[in-house]
Design a protein around this motif. Sequence first.
Motif, short mmCIF file in Angstrom:
data_model
loop_
_atom_site.label_atom_id
_atom_site.label_comp_id
_atom_site.label_asym_id
_atom_site.label_seq_id
_atom_site.Cartn_x
_atom_site.Cartn_y
_atom_site.Cartn_z
N MET A 205 20.52 -11.86 -11.21
CA MET A 205 19.37 -12.38 -11.94
C MET A 205 18.47 -11.51 -12.38
O MET A 205 18.19 -10.44 -11.91
N PRO A 206 17.47 -11.59 -13.49
CA PRO A 206 16.62 -10.78 -13.74
C PRO A 206 15.68 -10.38 -12.70
O PRO A 206 15.22 -11.26 -11.83
N GLN A 207 15.34 -9.27 -12.76
CA GLN A 207 14.45 -8.72 -11.61
C GLN A 207 13.07 -9.15 -11.80
O GLN A 207 12.46 -9.34 -12.82
N ALA A 208 12.56 -9.89 -10.56
CA ALA A 208 11.47 -10.57 -10.64
C ALA A 208 10.20 -9.52 -10.84
O ALA A 208 10.23 -8.21 -10.39
N GLN A 209 9.25 -10.09 -11.62
CA GLN A 209 7.83 -9.27 -11.92
C GLN A 209 7.45 -8.80 -10.68
O GLN A 209 7.16 -9.62 -9.59
N GLY A 210 7.04 -7.56 -10.70
CA GLY A 210 6.09 -6.97 -9.47
C GLY A 210 7.01 -6.54 -8.33
O GLY A 210 6.67 -5.95 -7.58
N THR A 211 8.46 -6.47 -8.64
CA THR A 211 9.14 -5.69 -7.40
C THR A 211 9.65 -4.58 -7.91
O THR A 211 10.85 -3.87 -7.17
N GLY A 212 8.95 -3.62 -8.72
CA GLY A 212 9.39 -2.22 -8.85
C GLY A 212 8.69 -1.30 -7.80
O GLY A 212 9.39 -0.16 -7.54
N ARG A 213 7.76 -2.07 -7.05
CA ARG A 213 6.89 -0.99 -6.27
C ARG A 213 6.34 -1.93 -5.17
O ARG A 213 5.35 -2.66 -5.36
N ILE A 214 7.02 -1.85 -3.99
CA ILE A 214 6.89 -2.66 -3.13
C ILE A 214 6.19 -2.34 -1.68
O ILE A 214 6.91 -1.02 -1.20
N LEU A 215 5.13 -2.99 -1.09
CA LEU A 215 4.53 -2.56 0.11
C LEU A 215 5.27 -3.50 1.08
O LEU A 215 4.83 -4.81 1.03
N ALA A 237 13.87 0.33 -6.51
CA ALA A 237 12.64 0.23 -6.46
C ALA A 237 11.85 1.15 -5.48
O ALA A 237 12.68 1.45 -4.67
N GLU A 238 10.69 1.42 -5.65
CA GLU A 238 9.92 2.07 -4.62
C GLU A 238 9.48 1.06 -3.53
O GLU A 238 9.18 0.12 -3.52
N PHE A 239 9.82 1.51 -2.33
CA PHE A 239 9.70 0.66 -1.00
C PHE A 239 9.06 1.46 0.00
O PHE A 239 9.29 2.28 0.62
N PHE A 240 7.50 1.09 0.26
CA PHE A 240 6.96 1.54 1.26
C PHE A 240 6.86 0.74 2.43
O PHE A 240 6.27 -0.22 2.60
N ALA A 241 7.42 1.23 3.59
CA ALA A 241 7.43 0.46 4.90
C ALA A 241 6.28 0.69 5.98
O ALA A 241 6.27 1.89 6.46
N ASP A 252 -5.92 -1.44 3.22
CA ASP A 252 -6.25 -0.08 3.26
C ASP A 252 -4.68 0.68 2.22
O ASP A 252 -5.10 1.36 1.42
N ALA A 253 -3.71 0.23 2.92
CA ALA A 253 -2.38 0.70 2.01
C ALA A 253 -2.49 0.20 0.65
O ALA A 253 -1.99 0.94 -0.02
N ILE A 254 -2.89 -1.03 0.45
CA ILE A 254 -2.81 -1.55 -0.79
C ILE A 254 -3.69 -0.85 -1.87
O ILE A 254 -3.42 -0.44 -3.07
N GLN A 255 -5.02 -0.67 -1.14
CA GLN A 255 -5.97 0.11 -2.13
C GLN A 255 -5.42 1.43 -2.42
O GLN A 255 -5.60 2.25 -3.38
N ARG A 256 -4.72 2.29 -1.30
CA ARG A 256 -4.40 3.59 -1.41
C ARG A 256 -2.86 3.82 -2.28
O ARG A 256 -3.02 4.84 -3.36
N TRP A 257 -1.94 3.06 -2.20
CA TRP A 257 -0.87 3.16 -2.54
C TRP A 257 -0.63 2.36 -3.81
O TRP A 257 0.60 2.69 -4.88
N LYS A 258 -1.36 1.29 -4.11
CA LYS A 258 -1.23 0.62 -5.50
C LYS A 258 0.34 -0.16 -5.59
O LYS A 258 0.61 -0.09 -6.69
#
Length: 528
Positions: A205-215, A237-241, A252-258
């Motif tokens: 399926m088409p890749q969902a909006q916002g799933t290119g950079r995942i926290l 995708a970029e994936f930060f665990a 804090d991670a959202i604010q820093r890593w976007k």
Amino acid sequence: MRTLSSRAALAADPAVGAGNVLARVLAGGADPDGPGLIFDTAVDGFPAEHPLTLRELDERVDARAAWLHAQGVKPRDPIAIWTGTAADHILGYLALTRLGAIPALINGNLAADIVAEYIRRLRAVGVLADAAHLELLRPHDLGTPILGDTAAIAEADPADAPAPYRHHQDDPVVITHTSGTTGIPKSVLHTHSSLFAATRHLLTMPQAQGTGRILNALPAPHTATVLMMNQALGNRAEFFALSSQAGEVVLDAIQRWKPQSVFGFSVTWAELARQDLSAYDLSSVRLWFNTGDCTHEPHVRKLVAQGNRDSMTREGVVRTAGSHFIDGLGSSEMGHSMFHVTHRVDTDTYGRCIGKPYKFVDVAVLNLDGTELGTGEVGHLGIKSPTLSPGYWNDSGTTYRFRLNGYYLTGDLVYRDADGRFFHLDRAADSTDGFYTAQAEERVLVACPDVADCTAVIVNENGQVITDVLLELGPGADPALDRTEVIRAALGAELGATLRKVEVSADIPKGATGKVRKVALRERQLIS
């Protein structure tokens, strides 16, 4: 972001499955210098938050596979991993599956005596743990040897790793566990095909909006993290665990890593919602993705008011204030969320709506005699899906206890409306005489905006139904305010009549993933 045809090619690869996504992505021609994984701790000389490329990730996995192979680890050997970092769990999983072994991932927050008993029941071939958890295990008889410290297994030469194991679709690839809110966690087995079935479907399926950079704010040893990691690798995708799911850590991670999207459980969304979100820059977030338990309406509303999303207009795609929140219902045993519903600031589908099933799922609402119930009738949720776990490791009795009329019984009480949407009322174990604790909690939160979270406990004591409501107040809320009558009205006439007390309480027992241990509260309620 990869094109649909490349993603579809991976989905069509008959050899790919949950045990070899990294290897198959590289074999399929992915750029070795493209995104691999990101961890919040240092990894093999790389600093915390270093974006490992696919090549670097592959080498780190090979180094661990070489060390484990030298220790005699073989295909189908169950190896327990107990650690506190996402890196240790994920890299250990990737290395063991490369050998065809079966990683048994254990939440680092569990008590040592429970972990020791869990490992004994696994009959694991060996144990890996970090230094802190090794120290906790030393007084216990595990019935199996400790292979080593997770820090040591990275020291081997990647060139010494054997060729990747060739998985059959039915091969076991990982054992995860339930939350353990009722005692010793149940060990949930997943196979090469079952844990990739949902990912295979989504890649077509088409890749969902916002799933290119995942926290990833899901617990690292949980089924959901393995799923989301494999989806991210497949999507390139970029994936930060993250290793912690605490609200302030995530913010804090959202604010820093976007990140563009944040994946988590309902307990984390509750923690985020009790913070002053205006104090953080959350503008990058387009999507919040929830799995596990359904999320309460007030928590969702606070999150969708943050961030931005792309909207289609007559003028084309424009950036719109407010994000998406995809809710649903899942569990370790289900292998993926079975339902999905999307919330935005301008939608109003709540009331514990979990939406409609994914196309790969067959859903039924059942009586305990196996009879299927109709629209509006409350019953037990039954699932048939290629994503389902084949059962509990070393526990066929429990495996078959949850099967009925060809369906897996999830332990949830639900109903379906005339539009085919499903609504979650409660866990069956927490419901009493047709009264539902999860539904009660949602009503209380909607009625009391100054309450950050709450827990309802309902018991039948000598033929009388008794309800207690425990409140966790938000910032600035008055702990002396009597909310009893507001809550009684919110519960409705029948349940409200059973209300015994409303209590502001910080003493709410929770399990390793943050879920409330209602069984402990019911026991406490009956002797109070």
